[in-house]
Write a protein that holds these residues in place. Structure first.
Motif, mmCIF file in Angstrom:
data_model
loop_
_atom_site.group_PDB
_atom_site.id
_atom_site.type_symbol
_atom_site.label_atom_id
_atom_site.label_comp_id
_atom_site.label_asym_id
_atom_site.label_seq_id
_atom_site.Cartn_x
_atom_site.Cartn_y
_atom_site.Cartn_z
ATOM 1 N N UNK A 84 42.825 82.876 -42.836
ATOM 2 C CA UNK A 84 43.689 84.012 -43.321
ATOM 3 C C UNK A 84 42.926 85.086 -44.256
ATOM 4 N N UNK A 85 42.115 84.233 -45.286
ATOM 5 C CA UNK A 85 41.402 84.865 -46.360
ATOM 6 C C UNK A 85 40.292 85.976 -45.783
ATOM 7 N N UNK A 87 40.235 87.304 -43.134
ATOM 8 C CA UNK A 87 40.754 88.388 -42.045
ATOM 9 C C UNK A 87 40.287 89.700 -42.573
ATOM 10 N N UNK A 88 40.655 90.324 -43.595
ATOM 11 C CA UNK A 88 40.163 91.583 -44.162
ATOM 12 C C UNK A 88 38.676 91.919 -44.168
ATOM 13 N N UNK A 116 43.019 73.601 -36.033
ATOM 14 C CA UNK A 116 43.514 73.967 -37.233
ATOM 15 C C UNK A 116 44.915 74.768 -37.089
ATOM 16 N N UNK A 117 46.043 74.147 -37.074
ATOM 17 C CA UNK A 117 47.286 74.828 -36.656
ATOM 18 C C UNK A 117 47.953 74.783 -38.284
ATOM 19 N N UNK A 118 47.503 75.427 -39.032
ATOM 20 C CA UNK A 118 47.948 75.334 -40.579
ATOM 21 C C UNK A 118 48.139 76.244 -41.325
ATOM 22 N N UNK A 119 48.241 76.226 -42.882
ATOM 23 C CA UNK A 119 48.620 77.500 -43.720
ATOM 24 C C UNK A 119 47.172 78.211 -43.646
ATOM 25 N N UNK A 120 45.878 77.925 -43.432
ATOM 26 C CA UNK A 120 44.737 78.477 -43.973
ATOM 27 C C UNK A 120 44.143 79.030 -42.558
ATOM 28 N N UNK A 121 43.913 78.664 -41.395
ATOM 29 C CA UNK A 121 43.545 79.010 -40.286
ATOM 30 C C UNK A 121 44.069 80.266 -39.405
ATOM 31 N N UNK A 122 43.545 81.424 -39.176
ATOM 32 C CA UNK A 122 43.964 82.417 -38.420
ATOM 33 C C UNK A 122 43.998 81.844 -36.715
ATOM 34 N N UNK A 123 45.204 82.047 -36.233
ATOM 35 C CA UNK A 123 45.340 81.555 -34.738
ATOM 36 C C UNK A 123 44.520 82.334 -33.800
ATOM 37 N N UNK A 127 43.999 88.188 -33.555
ATOM 38 C CA UNK A 127 44.935 88.499 -34.474
ATOM 39 C C UNK A 127 44.441 89.747 -35.304
ATOM 40 N N UNK A 128 43.328 90.154 -35.234
ATOM 41 C CA UNK A 128 42.912 91.098 -36.180
ATOM 42 C C UNK A 128 42.225 92.166 -35.604
ATOM 43 N N UNK B 148 44.241 83.006 -51.607
ATOM 44 C CA UNK B 148 44.165 84.271 -52.140
ATOM 45 C C UNK B 148 45.517 84.614 -53.040
ATOM 46 N N UNK B 160 55.873 71.894 -48.177
ATOM 47 C CA UNK B 160 55.358 73.395 -47.433
ATOM 48 C C UNK B 160 55.315 73.033 -45.987
ATOM 49 N N UNK B 162 54.441 73.012 -42.216
ATOM 50 C CA UNK B 162 52.995 72.502 -42.136
ATOM 51 C C UNK B 162 52.268 73.694 -41.353
ATOM 52 N N UNK B 163 52.835 74.428 -40.666
ATOM 53 C CA UNK B 163 52.087 75.694 -39.603
ATOM 54 C C UNK B 163 52.597 77.151 -40.258
ATOM 55 N N UNK B 164 53.110 77.094 -41.517
ATOM 56 C CA UNK B 164 53.385 78.313 -41.919
ATOM 57 C C UNK B 164 52.004 79.189 -42.561
ATOM 58 N N UNK B 165 51.888 80.264 -41.889
ATOM 59 C CA UNK B 165 50.774 81.218 -42.323
ATOM 60 C C UNK B 165 51.389 82.384 -43.025
ATOM 61 N N UNK B 168 47.193 88.226 -44.216
ATOM 62 C CA UNK B 168 46.793 89.279 -45.132
ATOM 63 C C UNK B 168 46.541 90.516 -44.237
ATOM 64 N N UNK B 169 45.998 90.391 -42.962
ATOM 65 C CA UNK B 169 45.921 91.541 -42.078
ATOM 66 C C UNK B 169 46.230 91.069 -40.686
ATOM 67 N N UNK B 170 46.890 91.883 -39.700
ATOM 68 C CA UNK B 170 46.820 91.631 -38.429
ATOM 69 C C UNK B 170 46.955 93.043 -37.529
ATOM 70 N N UNK B 171 46.493 92.998 -36.385
ATOM 71 C CA UNK B 171 46.328 94.203 -35.415
ATOM 72 C C UNK B 171 47.478 94.996 -35.441
#
Ligand code: SF4
Lengths: 179, 182
Positions: A84-85, A87-88, A116-123, A127-128, B148, B160, B162-165, B168-171
């Protein structure tokens, strides 16, 4: 126009993305002169190197030259996990590339987030930014990479890349407003 | 293996040591939070201890955790300290090592930073802060290190999702999913 503009499926696109003879010639040329920008973030990078190296030789298909500036490239290879970090940064690289441009998601991480289905990885990198071809595998075999490249070439020749369709849509909108 | 370290520690700082144990060949000393700085300084400066190498610092979240073979009453409760902060130290001259553990409550998760003693702990304390929200008092630069600044919460805490994202950006050009719409 009554067509689903956001889809790139052949049967939908064929209704309105008809190519002139000139466009067909240009796209034929484009498909053999892809300049890749390897956005390498993780382990898939090793597999990308092997696919690009002489043994499997991506250069046979005209994707000869990795360029390390997005301004000089028209094929974005997303190779590895996107967080996610990141993404930009990814979006920025895509925005800087010259039109028309294509995107390949290399490996399951770039395609769906993989395991990686968790807080840091973009699915998935889609998505972007819009992705044209997804390559499954963790990491994919070089044959799959070559297959994806051939698939993409077919798409380019048919004028069905995301950015090509976007371009076409804009042209049609301008033409419609002129009438 | 380093039982003599624990013995010396108990002899010198008996009041600061809550409890000692040996786990798989590693000597562990539970230290009261208020005495941590004094104990650590002594471990570093005393010639017979000479702990010069900071190996790691991390944290354990005891939420929903119960030791094997203990009754349910041993589980974590609101009153018990929820977090364990571990410091692993090693001496390259005497070749012994020791692990310091500090119990920290959920309401007030702070303890003195050891970055001033071993600068190698700097980034690891930041990581522990980033992932568990433990505040290290006296740390020179306690900011998030991996995530970040916009991130809310501490992802390695067991509560927390476990799959909460937190994207920062999305389409913005995606159509509404036709399957979901119907
Ligand atoms: S798909 Fe597998 S090999 Fe590729 S980046 Fe993800 S984990 Fe690594």
């Amino acid at each position: 126009m009554g067509v689903e503009l956001s889809t790139t499926r052949l049967e939908d696109a064929a209704k309105w993305a008809k190519q002139s003879l000139l466009e067909r010639g240009v796209n034929w040329g484009r498909k053999f002169s892809l300049f890749t920008y390897p956005f390498v973030t993780a382990c898939c990078g090793m597999e990308f190197m092997s696919a690009a190296a002489p043994k499997y030789d991506l250069a046979r298909f005209g994707a000869e030259f990795p360029r390390f500036s997005p301004r000089q490239s028209d094929l974005l290879m997303i190779v590895g996990t996107i967080t996610e970090k990141q993404g930009p940064a990814l979006k920025r690289v895509y925005d800087q590339m010259t039109e028309p441009k294509w995107v390949i998601a290399f490996g399951v991480c770039a395609s769906t987030g993989g395991f990686y289905q968790n807080y840091h990885a973009m699915p998935g990198a889609d998505q972007v930014i819009p992705v044209d071809v997804y390559i499954p595998g963790c990491p994919p075999r070089p044959e799959q990479v070559l297959d994806a490249l051939i698939l993409l070439q077919k798409r380019i020749a048919e004028g069905r890349g995301h950015s090509q369709l976007r371009d076409k849509r804009e042209q049609l909108a301008v033409a419609a407003s002129d009438e | 293996m380093s039982q003599k370290v624990l013995d010396a520690l108990l002899a010198k700082h008996g009041g600061a040591v809550v409890h000692t144990e040996s786990v798989h060949g590693d000597e562990v000393a539970w230290i009261a939070r208020d005495h941590l700085l004094a104990v650590a300084t002594w471990l570093r400066d005393e010639p017979t201890m000479a702990f010069d190498s900071p190996v790691f610092v991390t944290c354990i979240d005891r939420l929903d955790w119960r030791p094997v073979g203990l009754p349910p009453s041993a589980a974590w409760t609101e009153e018990r300290p929820r977090f364990e902060v571990c410091y692993q130290l090693r001496s390259s001259t005497h070749r012994h090592r020791v692990r310091l553990k500090i119990a920290v409550t959920e309401k007030d998760p702070h303890l003195p930073s050891l970055t001033g003693l071993w600068s190698g702990f700097n980034w690891q304390e930041r990581e522990t802060f980033d992932m568990y929200g433990i505040r290290f008092e006296g740390h020179p630069d306690l900011r998030r290190i991996y995530l970040y600044e916009e991130f809310v919460g501490y992802p390695l805490r067991k509560d927390y999702p476990k799959d909460k994202r937190q994207p920062l950006v999305r389409r913005d050009d995606l159509p509404v999913n036709p399957i979901r719409k119907s």
